[in-house]
Design a protein around this motif. Sequence first.
Motif, PDB file in Angstrom:
ATOM      1  N   ASP A 265      73.394  98.086  17.864  1.00  0.00           N
ATOM      2  CA  ASP A 265      74.184  96.866  18.040  1.00  0.00           C
ATOM      3  C   ASP A 265      73.309  95.627  17.872  1.00  0.00           C
ATOM      4  O   ASP A 265      73.736  94.625  17.283  1.00  0.00           O
ATOM      5  CB  ASP A 265      74.839  96.843  19.425  1.00  0.00           C
ATOM      6  N   ARG A 266      72.088  95.693  18.397  1.00  0.00           N
ATOM      7  CA  ARG A 266      71.165  94.558  18.250  1.00  0.00           C
ATOM      8  C   ARG A 266      70.851  94.303  16.775  1.00  0.00           C
ATOM      9  O   ARG A 266      70.782  93.149  16.337  1.00  0.00           O
ATOM     10  CB  ARG A 266      69.867  94.838  19.014  1.00  0.00           C
ATOM     11  N   ALA A 267      70.639  95.365  16.021  1.00  0.00           N
ATOM     12  CA  ALA A 267      70.353  95.213  14.595  1.00  0.00           C
ATOM     13  C   ALA A 267      71.546  94.585  13.870  1.00  0.00           C
ATOM     14  O   ALA A 267      71.383  93.688  13.033  1.00  0.00           O
ATOM     15  CB  ALA A 267      70.018  96.571  13.982  1.00  0.00           C
ATOM     16  N   TYR A 268      72.743  95.043  14.189  1.00  0.00           N
ATOM     17  CA  TYR A 268      73.968  94.497  13.594  1.00  0.00           C
ATOM     18  C   TYR A 268      74.125  93.021  13.955  1.00  0.00           C
ATOM     19  O   TYR A 268      74.417  92.184  13.083  1.00  0.00           O
ATOM     20  CB  TYR A 268      75.159  95.293  14.102  1.00  0.00           C
ATOM     21  N   GLU A 269      73.906  92.686  15.223  1.00  0.00           N
ATOM     22  CA  GLU A 269      74.036  91.298  15.670  1.00  0.00           C
ATOM     23  C   GLU A 269      73.009  90.407  14.986  1.00  0.00           C
ATOM     24  O   GLU A 269      73.308  89.250  14.640  1.00  0.00           O
ATOM     25  CB  GLU A 269      73.874  91.225  17.185  1.00  0.00           C
ATOM     26  N   ARG A 270      71.803  90.929  14.773  1.00  0.00           N
ATOM     27  CA  ARG A 270      70.776  90.142  14.096  1.00  0.00           C
ATOM     28  C   ARG A 270      71.172  89.877  12.642  1.00  0.00           C
ATOM     29  O   ARG A 270      70.918  88.779  12.109  1.00  0.00           O
ATOM     30  CB  ARG A 270      69.434  90.863  14.154  1.00  0.00           C
ATOM     31  N   ALA A 271      71.804  90.851  12.000  1.00  0.00           N
ATOM     32  CA  ALA A 271      72.281  90.638  10.629  1.00  0.00           C
ATOM     33  C   ALA A 271      73.289  89.499  10.589  1.00  0.00           C
ATOM     34  O   ALA A 271      73.278  88.675   9.670  1.00  0.00           O
ATOM     35  CB  ALA A 271      72.901  91.927  10.087  1.00  0.00           C
ATOM     36  N   LYS A 272      74.146  89.439  11.571  1.00  0.00           N
ATOM     37  CA  LYS A 272      75.137  88.365  11.635  1.00  0.00           C
ATOM     38  C   LYS A 272      74.467  87.013  11.891  1.00  0.00           C
ATOM     39  O   LYS A 272      74.901  85.981  11.352  1.00  0.00           O
ATOM     40  CB  LYS A 272      76.160  88.652  12.734  1.00  0.00           C
ATOM     41  N   GLU A 273      73.410  87.001  12.707  1.00  0.00           N
ATOM     42  CA  GLU A 273      72.659  85.759  12.929  1.00  0.00           C
ATOM     43  C   GLU A 273      72.002  85.281  11.654  1.00  0.00           C
ATOM     44  O   GLU A 273      71.990  84.090  11.343  1.00  0.00           O
ATOM     45  CB  GLU A 273      71.620  85.975  14.022  1.00  0.00           C
ATOM     46  N   LEU A 274      71.429  86.216  10.901  1.00  0.00           N
ATOM     47  CA  LEU A 274      70.780  85.856   9.644  1.00  0.00           C
ATOM     48  C   LEU A 274      71.782  85.277   8.658  1.00  0.00           C
ATOM     49  O   LEU A 274      71.464  84.373   7.873  1.00  0.00           O
ATOM     50  CB  LEU A 274      70.094  87.089   9.036  1.00  0.00           C
ATOM     51  N   ALA A 275      73.007  85.781   8.687  1.00  0.00           N
ATOM     52  CA  ALA A 275      74.054  85.265   7.801  1.00  0.00           C
ATOM     53  C   ALA A 275      74.362  83.804   8.105  1.00  0.00           C
ATOM     54  O   ALA A 275      74.785  83.047   7.227  1.00  0.00           O
ATOM     55  CB  ALA A 275      75.321  86.100   7.954  1.00  0.00           C
ATOM     56  N   LYS A 276      74.116  83.405   9.371  1.00  0.00           N
ATOM     57  CA  LYS A 276      74.377  82.015   9.772  1.00  0.00           C
ATOM     58  C   LYS A 276      73.132  81.141   9.661  1.00  0.00           C
ATOM     59  O   LYS A 276      73.128  79.984  10.062  1.00  0.00           O
ATOM     60  CB  LYS A 276      74.873  81.994  11.220  1.00  0.00           C
ATOM     61  N   GLY A 277      72.067  81.751   9.128  1.00  0.00           N
ATOM     62  CA  GLY A 277      70.825  80.989   8.962  1.00  0.00           C
ATOM     63  C   GLY A 277      70.019  80.828  10.215  1.00  0.00           C
ATOM     64  O   GLY A 277      69.163  79.934  10.309  1.00  0.00           O
ATOM     65  N   GLN A 278      70.235  81.668  11.207  1.00  0.00           N
ATOM     66  CA  GLN A 278      69.521  81.568  12.474  1.00  0.00           C
ATOM     67  C   GLN A 278      68.240  82.391  12.483  1.00  0.00           C
ATOM     68  O   GLN A 278      68.142  83.379  11.795  1.00  0.00           O
ATOM     69  CB  GLN A 278      70.439  82.025  13.627  1.00  0.00           C
TER      70      GLN A 278
END
Length: 278
Positions: A265-278
């Motif tokens: 879940d952490r890996a998935y959430e990090r992918a979503k953060e990267l998509a937002k430029g975070q």
Amino acid sequence: MKKTKERGMDFHVNLYGCGQMAQAIFRGLAKDPKGPRNFTLHTYTPSYTKAFELAQHLGGKAYRDLNQLPSSPYHFLALKPQQFGDLSQNLAPLLSPKAIAVSIMAGIGLGTIKESLGLEKAIRVMPNTPCRVGRGVSLMVCSPEVTERERDQMASLFKGVSVVMACQNEDQLDRAMAVSGCGPAYLFEKASILEDYLQTHGFSPESSATIVRELFMGSSLLLSESDESPSTLCRRVASKGGATEKALHLLKEKDLKEIMNLAMDRAYERAKELAKGQ
């Protein structure tokens, strides 16, 4: 799509970023006897060093300046997601709108890639590092504008180093990436723990490495060739009242499954953060 005995199509690629994943893919393709019959690789990295090393190894050409790269139908984005913003600003004016971006960056979505580069078509592929030995898994999703022929061409390329799995959408790709893309690191971390345990109890580093690597290779082969599920194979190892059952009971007590689920879940959430430029 079945491979023929002949080598595949001509393939001309501009590659931006030459890190571990790009190295795994393109070095793996170089070993594939059924890969592209005329494979031309042009590489670019800001530091030039890794671009030069990979191009030299594969008979391609490295470039110090984006303006010097030749036109190409495929542009592979293999850089870190955090570097995409700077690259896209400099690269977009140089691309034909008909070119296709093929991204192996985690998180960055198809819409963002197309808009940032001014392109009509984009493909996301999430391979994993076993591509380097021809045993990888590559997840793929395409923007609607990508034709069936173009999709099949890209799948054919990655089939030289991996099993290619089409995803229904980008969210599914990000979910599966937390397993297939991050998964090798989970296994390598476990191998490191097992080696450390053996060394702590008197085994040499060489002996520890041999035991653990043969354990992983043999177990993977058994899992691959068996019709039984992993849980069934696990039960076959764990005799009732035996040492393995005792060890597995502790892992369940410590809730290893929950820990692994949280990690993915952490890996998935990090992918979503990267998509937002975070």
